[in-house]
Scaffold this active site. Structure first.
Site, mmCIF file in Angstrom:
data_model
loop_
_atom_site.group_PDB
_atom_site.id
_atom_site.type_symbol
_atom_site.label_atom_id
_atom_site.label_comp_id
_atom_site.label_asym_id
_atom_site.label_seq_id
_atom_site.Cartn_x
_atom_site.Cartn_y
_atom_site.Cartn_z
ATOM 1 N N MET A 1 0.856 -1.196 0.000
ATOM 2 C CA MET A 1 0.000 0.000 0.000
ATOM 3 C C MET A 1 0.891 1.246 0.000
ATOM 4 S SD MET A 1 -3.460 -0.868 1.970
ATOM 5 C CE MET A 1 -2.926 -0.574 3.632
ATOM 6 N N GLY A 2 2.148 1.088 -0.410
ATOM 7 C CA GLY A 2 3.056 2.237 -0.463
ATOM 8 C C GLY A 2 3.638 2.545 0.897
ATOM 9 N N LEU B 1 6.721 2.860 1.499
ATOM 10 C CA LEU B 1 7.637 1.715 1.528
ATOM 11 C C LEU B 1 8.774 1.910 2.531
ATOM 12 C CD1 LEU B 1 7.902 0.928 -2.300
ATOM 13 C CD2 LEU B 1 6.261 0.067 -0.625
ATOM 14 N N HIS C 1 9.600 -3.811 2.960
ATOM 15 C CA HIS C 1 9.121 -3.993 1.584
ATOM 16 C C HIS C 1 10.303 -4.213 0.644
ATOM 17 C CE1 HIS C 1 5.821 -1.263 3.188
ATOM 18 N NE2 HIS C 1 5.148 -2.328 2.784
ATOM 19 N N GLY D 1 5.327 -10.194 4.051
ATOM 20 C CA GLY D 1 6.118 -10.202 5.289
ATOM 21 C C GLY D 1 5.352 -10.890 6.408
ATOM 22 N N ASP E 1 2.894 -9.329 9.373
ATOM 23 C CA ASP E 1 1.423 -9.363 9.332
ATOM 24 C C ASP E 1 1.009 -10.826 9.247
ATOM 25 O OD1 ASP E 1 0.885 -6.551 9.361
ATOM 26 O OD2 ASP E 1 1.701 -6.478 7.342
ATOM 27 N N GLN F 1 -2.544 -11.863 8.179
ATOM 28 C CA GLN F 1 -2.742 -11.622 6.743
ATOM 29 C C GLN F 1 -2.106 -12.752 5.928
ATOM 30 O OE1 GLN F 1 -2.616 -7.683 4.657
ATOM 31 N NE2 GLN F 1 -0.536 -8.297 4.165
ATOM 32 N N SER G 1 9.095 -1.482 11.746
ATOM 33 C CA SER G 1 7.772 -1.007 11.339
ATOM 34 C C SER G 1 7.862 0.499 11.142
ATOM 35 C CB SER G 1 6.763 -1.322 12.446
ATOM 36 O OG SER G 1 5.623 -0.515 12.312
HETATM 37 O O1 PAF Z 1 -0.052 -5.621 3.675
HETATM 38 C C1 PAF Z 1 -0.477 -4.742 2.893
HETATM 39 O O2 PAF Z 1 0.200 -3.747 2.607
HETATM 40 C C2 PAF Z 1 -1.887 -4.875 2.304
HETATM 41 O O3 PAF Z 1 -2.755 -5.448 3.211
HETATM 42 C C3 PAF Z 1 -1.907 -5.615 0.968
HETATM 43 C C4 PAF Z 1 -1.460 -7.061 1.101
HETATM 44 C C5 PAF Z 1 -1.022 -4.903 -0.044
HETATM 45 C C6 PAF Z 1 -3.342 -5.620 0.421
HETATM 46 O O4 PAF Z 1 -3.826 -4.341 0.244
#
Ligand code: PAF
Length: 277
Positions: free
Chosen positions: A27-28, A30, A34, A146, A149, A152, A184
């Site tokens: 989501m930028g 960075l 990332h 990563g 999270d 996720q 983070s």
């Molecule tokens: O972890 C993130 O940045 C977001 O949840 C992702 C995986 C890009 C989905 O929008």
């Protein structure tokens, strides 16, 4: 690095490439985490695609969505220095042209109702919808996320498994500062004293790892949570040891286990986790 904003233009270009595509969705805003995923993808693929898209579907409130940092110029500089080949940065109207909510035939299950899912209703459904859409658009051989999270990662694993998507997932270890604090972008918001105290989270996770085989799990969770909250700067939301795949309570020590923690340290909410076996 090539920048695409339209799905068709990206896909036209991708169709000219031969070789594996590694994909890093973001989501930028960075940071080192990332960039290490980009480096990993470059090592293992001929081409690396990064996406930057602040996904409205995964925000519970519009003020959080509006406040989310948008730093495309500096993100692009970082991606160019990391050697990323392609950046896909669509607008919301490109990703969600219809006004009705997109549907995905995938049951998020318990992952949406525990821990981060319980605190942010609908968040993981929104993540599943956008990640699935990106997978369909980019059609990567490999995708990189990563482990910081953790929930996720388990959601995306379930998505790929349930929908039988031909994508190999790579969950990369959390990068840590020298003292163990998980890297983070939020760490920069910690005051000096809070930054110093923030390492307690990793210490508690390590304590759980050392003792979960020999101590009663509920008591151990309680001990770790109380130890964190003894520090006046802390307000711990959860500290739990659960099945590493389903994130449901452990029934036996033979199951894969993970310790998950979320705590406010002086108003900054930090999350961290440690796979225990
Ligand atoms: O972890 C993130 O940045 C977001 O949840 C992702 C995986 C890009 C989905 O929008």
């Amino acid at each position: 690095m090539l920048l695409f904003k339209k799905i068709k233009d990206l896909q036209n270009h991708l169709s000219t490439l031969t070789g594996t595509i590694g994909f890093v969705p973001t989501m930028g805003a960075l940071h080192t985490g990332h960039i290490s995923l980009i480096a990993k993808s470059k090592e293992e693929n001929e081409f690396t695609v990064c996406s930057i898209f602040v996904n409205p579907l995964q925000f519970n409130n519009t003020s959080d969505l509006q406040k989310y940092p948008r730093t495309l110029p500096s993100d692009m500089e970082l991606l160019v220095s990391a050697g990323c080949d392609i950046l896909f940065a669509p607008d919301a109207s490109e990703m969600y042209p219809d006004t009705k909510e997109p549907e995905l035939k995938f049951e998020v299950g318990a992952l949406d109702s525990v821990f981060e899912g319980a605190l942010r209703p609908g968040h993981f459904k929104g993540v599943a919808i956008v990640v699935h859409k990106f997978f369909m658009i980019v059609n990567p051989s490999n995708a990189y996320f990563g482990l910081k999270d953790y929930q996720q990662c388990m959601l995306i694993k379930k998505l790929v498994t349930d929908l039988k998507l031909p994508i190999v997932l790579h969950f990369e270890a959390t990068l840590r500062e020298n003292d163990g604090l998980a890297m983070s972008s939020r760490n920069t918001r910690l005051s000096d004293i809070a930054r110093h105290k923030a390492i307690r989270i990793y210490e508690a996770l390590q304590y759980a790892q050392a003792h979960y085989r020999t101590q009663n799990i509920t008591m151990l969770e309680q001990r770790c949570k109380s130890w964190l909250d003894e520090e006046p700067l802390y307000r711990t939301e959860y500290f739990n040891i659960v099945n590493a795949e389903t994130l449901l309570p452990l029934h036996s020590l033979a199951e894969p286990a993970v310790a998950l923690c979320a705590a406010f340290v002086d108003e900054v909410r930090l999350i961290d986790n440690l796979v225990l076996n």
